[in-house]
Design a protein around this motif. Structure first.
Motif, PDB file in Angstrom:
ATOM      1  N   GLY A 341       0.844  -1.226   0.035  1.00 42.80           N
ATOM      2  CA  GLY A 341       0.034  -0.174   0.109  1.00 42.80           C
ATOM      3  C   GLY A 341       0.848   1.379  -0.087  1.00 42.80           C
ATOM      4  N   GLY A 342       1.845   1.407   0.950  1.00 42.80           N
ATOM      5  CA  GLY A 342       2.880   2.627   0.947  1.00 42.80           C
ATOM      6  C   GLY A 342       3.579   2.687  -0.414  1.00 42.80           C
ATOM      7  N   LEU A 343       4.143   1.657  -1.035  1.00 49.75           N
ATOM      8  CA  LEU A 343       4.639   1.781  -2.332  1.00 49.75           C
ATOM      9  C   LEU A 343       3.819   2.136  -3.402  1.00 49.75           C
ATOM     10  CD1 LEU A 343       7.224  -1.127  -2.243  1.00 49.75           C
ATOM     11  CD2 LEU A 343       7.525   1.251  -2.277  1.00 49.75           C
ATOM     12  N   PHE A 344       2.617   1.316  -3.302  1.00 46.92           N
ATOM     13  CA  PHE A 344       1.702   1.693  -4.571  1.00 46.92           C
ATOM     14  C   PHE A 344       1.269   3.176  -4.275  1.00 46.92           C
ATOM     15  CE2 PHE A 344      -2.951   0.553  -6.348  1.00 46.92           C
ATOM     16  CZ  PHE A 344      -2.496   1.133  -7.552  1.00 46.92           C
ATOM     17  N   HIS A 345       0.968   3.838  -3.222  1.00 46.04           N
ATOM     18  CA  HIS A 345       0.728   5.331  -2.955  1.00 46.04           C
ATOM     19  C   HIS A 345       1.695   6.143  -3.380  1.00 46.04           C
ATOM     20  CE1 HIS A 345      -2.066   8.112  -1.547  1.00 46.04           C
ATOM     21  NE2 HIS A 345      -1.338   8.934  -0.691  1.00 46.04           N
ATOM     22  N   LEU A 346       3.178   5.578  -3.075  1.00 44.24           N
ATOM     23  CA  LEU A 346       4.178   6.104  -3.612  1.00 44.24           C
ATOM     24  C   LEU A 346       3.998   6.527  -5.126  1.00 44.24           C
ATOM     25  CD1 LEU A 346       7.673   5.913  -2.036  1.00 44.24           C
ATOM     26  CD2 LEU A 346       7.536   6.149  -4.554  1.00 44.24           C
ATOM     27  N   ILE A 347       4.043   5.495  -5.925  1.00 40.42           N
ATOM     28  CA  ILE A 347       3.796   5.768  -7.371  1.00 40.42           C
ATOM     29  C   ILE A 347       2.466   6.462  -7.645  1.00 40.42           C
ATOM     30  CG2 ILE A 347       3.430   4.412  -9.333  1.00 40.42           C
ATOM     31  CD1 ILE A 347       4.477   1.698  -7.831  1.00 40.42           C
ATOM     32  N   ASN A 348       1.693   6.362  -6.900  1.00 49.90           N
ATOM     33  CA  ASN A 348       0.401   7.184  -7.558  1.00 49.90           C
ATOM     34  C   ASN A 348       0.449   8.785  -7.093  1.00 49.90           C
ATOM     35  OD1 ASN A 348      -0.693   4.815  -7.980  1.00 49.90           O
ATOM     36  ND2 ASN A 348      -1.888   4.627  -6.082  1.00 49.90           N
ATOM     37  N   HIS A 349       1.293   8.843  -5.877  1.00 48.33           N
ATOM     38  CA  HIS A 349       1.481  10.283  -5.553  1.00 48.33           C
ATOM     39  C   HIS A 349       2.158  11.026  -6.723  1.00 48.33           C
ATOM     40  CE1 HIS A 349       3.308  13.712  -3.510  1.00 48.33           C
ATOM     41  NE2 HIS A 349       2.119  13.872  -3.240  1.00 48.33           N
TER      42      HIS A 349
END
Lengths: 512, 112
Positions: A341-349
């Motif tokens: 979740g953290g990494l995915f949010h990093l990409i999305n951000h």
């Protein structure tokens, strides 16, 4: 394949060197070269990830062989996590550089802009690839010194003041990081991250390790603008030219801040209990305070800049939670969900915040103001900017089916499954406040009555700006696909595996 | 031990300068102090008691050598520090041209 890794550093560096020399005589050289280089590197990074990354690919600079099993060369390491970061950096670099072709018309010295831009990306590519502590510091300095100059690119009062503030705090952060590296070298007598991790496991001196960790987390926290260290970010990110704001907010604070924290604290230090609690607490603080500071802003780019702090808080919370669960010996599936979740949010951000800053640049390009109260009624005149900013706003405030919804959902589900109910509630609350502040942005920028009669003849921005914004808006939708099995295994899972199996990273490098 | 403490003292002097001075140039000088205290620390790490210069040659005595790696690191770090300081001073000069003062209390258009 390993021979291709140095290209990520060499090509932008060569471009940065050639642009001021050849660009003087050849019109348009700087734009063509920078766009082509980043397009090529994006494709190369995608090729790396599609060819499957079960083990890290390494490249020893200078071809030095290990002596008695101890690596002495500087290693460039491309594993799941680095390649995901490389894709973000180079795709965003390409789109921002392409956007800048039209945006830069009001600036002189375009050669310098593109040279610094290439230099900044060379530094960031180096940071995410290197497997050497001191080399990490060198590449980080290349990236941030270029960004200091780019923040001050407008050389007006605000830009200079923001750049000075950024440089003083950035300088302190660099000193702290160098001190941390020096301490690590003192104890382990090696600079290779994998080897240093191996030596640190043998050290019984716990207090020394905690002392070093404090310096490193303060240094990288300053670079990543976590909440007690955030003072420079809103000024620097709002004063820079918009393509640079998109790069700074979307990529730089991740590459030199969050990525380094993940790499050093998961793959080098042994995971203790106190450290992830610190990281999760910093994340939660950034998440909550950032959004409260953001919602009261009337300057468009400052509003987005404060949201960067808040969204970085989400990433750090996810990563910290995963680390706490791992250190407690909890369910590895929940830990993997939190980390993913953290990494995915990093990409999305990177995608939606980059897009929002490009939208802000488009509005500033036409309205010549950043004040929300002086805008209004633009939705008819700028349909592309309006629709793309709508999709980015929905993505950042977590409305399905945009990508931000899925990454926030993953973090919240992981928080509930790992019994972090307070963090789950905070994450939902912050998401609602984010929605509120983006409704404010939409209402004042696009829907209110136009306050100024001479704004009637405003038209849409030029093609290159539209192109970058449309591609990013499509990515906002398309990245939701990453959550589905099949695609998730290609992109997210290798990166999560790198973080989870910290010993594997060390083994695969020291056994070359 | 006393050398390490002096090194730390230099670091604290630099930090004090950055935090308390109001003049842009003095803030830059404080930062330089901090940087150089860390460089000194790096050199001290490589020091070996009664060590020789790390040149492996028959003419030089074989005994313990000082660690050459921190010296290489310090050279690199000094060059990087030079670039960073040049950048800072360039911005400071530009600030003086725009505001007509080095006093940071008067350079306060942005509100953090």
């Amino acid at each position: 394949m390993s021979q291709l890794i140095p290209l990520f550093v060499i090509l932008p560096l060569a471009a940065a060197f050639l642009i001021p020399i050849i660009g003087k005589f050849l019109e348009g050289f700087q734009k063509a070269v920078s766009s082509l280089v980043f397009l090529f590197l994006s494709v190369l990074a995608l090729y790396f990830i599609c060819s499957g990354l079960t083990t890290p690919i390494t490249y020893a600079v200078g071809g030095w062989k290990p002596v008695e099993g101890i690596p002495i060369a500087i290693y460039l390491v491309a594993d799941g996590l680095s390649v995901v970061m490389l894709i973000i950096i180079n795709v965003m670099g390409f789109l921002s550089g392409f956007y800048a072709i039209s945006y830069l018309k009001r600036f002189t010295a375009q050669n310098n802009f593109y040279a610094l831009f290439c230099l900044m990306i060379a530094g960031m590519n180096g940071v995410v690839l290197t497997g050497d502590l001191f080399n990490l510091y060198v590449f980080m300095e290349i990236a941030v010194i270029a960004s200091y100059a780019l923040v001050a690119f407008g050389i007006e009062k605000n830009e200079l003041e923001a750049s000075f503030k950024y440089q003083v705090l950035g300088g302190i952060a660099s000193v702290l990081i160098l001190f941390g590296v020096a301490l690590l070298y003192w104890k382990t007598k090696t600079l290779n991250i994998a080897d240093a991790g191996h030596m640190l496991k043998k050290t019984p001196d716990r207090s020394f390790i905690i002392f070093t960790q404090l310096f490193l987390i303060a240094g990288f926290g300053l670079k990543a603008a976590l909440i007690p260290f955030h003072a420079w970010l809103p000024d620097a990110h709002s004063s820079a030219p918009s393509p640079i704001s998109a790069m700074l907010s979307g990529v730089l604070i991740k590459a030199v801040g969050i990525y380094c924290i993940i790499r050093l604290f998961f793959n080098m230090f042994e995971i203790s209990y106190e450290l992830p609690v610190t990281i999760a607490a910093l994340g939660a603080l950034s998440m909550v305070i950032g959004v409260f500071l953001a919602i009261i802003q009337w300057d468009l780019k400052r509003l987005f800049a404060y949201h960067s702090i808040s969204q970085m808080g989400y990433v750090m919370t996810g990563i910290g939670m995963g680390m706490i669960i791992m250190s407690r010996g909890g369910d590895p599936k929940v830990a993997a969900l939190a980390l993913a979740g953290g990494l995915f949010h990093l990409i999305n951000h990177a995608v939606f915040k980059g897009l929002l800053f490009l939208n802000a640049g488009a509005l500033e390009f036409k309205c010549h103001t950043r004040n929300l109260l002086k805008m209004g009624g633009m939705w008819k005149q700028m349909p592309v900017t309006y629709s793309t900013s709508l999709s980015a706003s929905m993505a950042i405030s977590g409305i399905p089916p945009f990508n931000g919804f899925f990454s926030k959902l993953m973090i919240i589900i992981a928080a509930i499954q790992g019994n972090f109910y307070l963090l789950a509630i905070l994450a939902i609350l912050v998401s609602i406040l984010t929605l509120g502040s983006f409704l404010k942005f939409q209402k004042y920028a696009f829907f209110n009555k136009p306050g100024n009669p001479d704004r009637q003849n405003i038209s849409e921005v030029p093609f290159t700006m539209c192109f970058s914004m449309i591609v990013l808006a499509l990515l906002c939708l398309g990245l939701s696909l990453l959550i589905f099995p099949g695609i998730r295994e290609i992109i997210l899972d290798p990166a999560v595996n790198v973080i989870m199996n910290s010993t594997e990273y060390a083994l695969s490098i020291t056994s070359i | 031990m006393i050398l390490y403490l002096l090194c730390f003292l230099l670091f604290l002097i630099g930090l004090y300068g950055v935090v308390t001075r109001r003049n842009v140039i003095k803030i830059v000088i404080g930062l330089v102090f901090m940087e150089f205290s860390v460089f000194l620390m790096l050199v001290l790490i490589g020091y070996v008691e009664k060590g020789h210069a790390p040149i492996v040659d028959e003419a030089v005595a074989t005994g313990p050598f000082v660690d050459p790696l921190p010296q290489a690191m310090v050279l690199t770090a000094i060059v990087i520090g030079l670039a960073a300081n040049a950048m800072l001073l360039a911005i400071a000069i530009r600030l003086y041209k725009k505001y007509g003062t080095f006093d940071i209390r008067k350079i306060n258009q942005l509100k953090g």
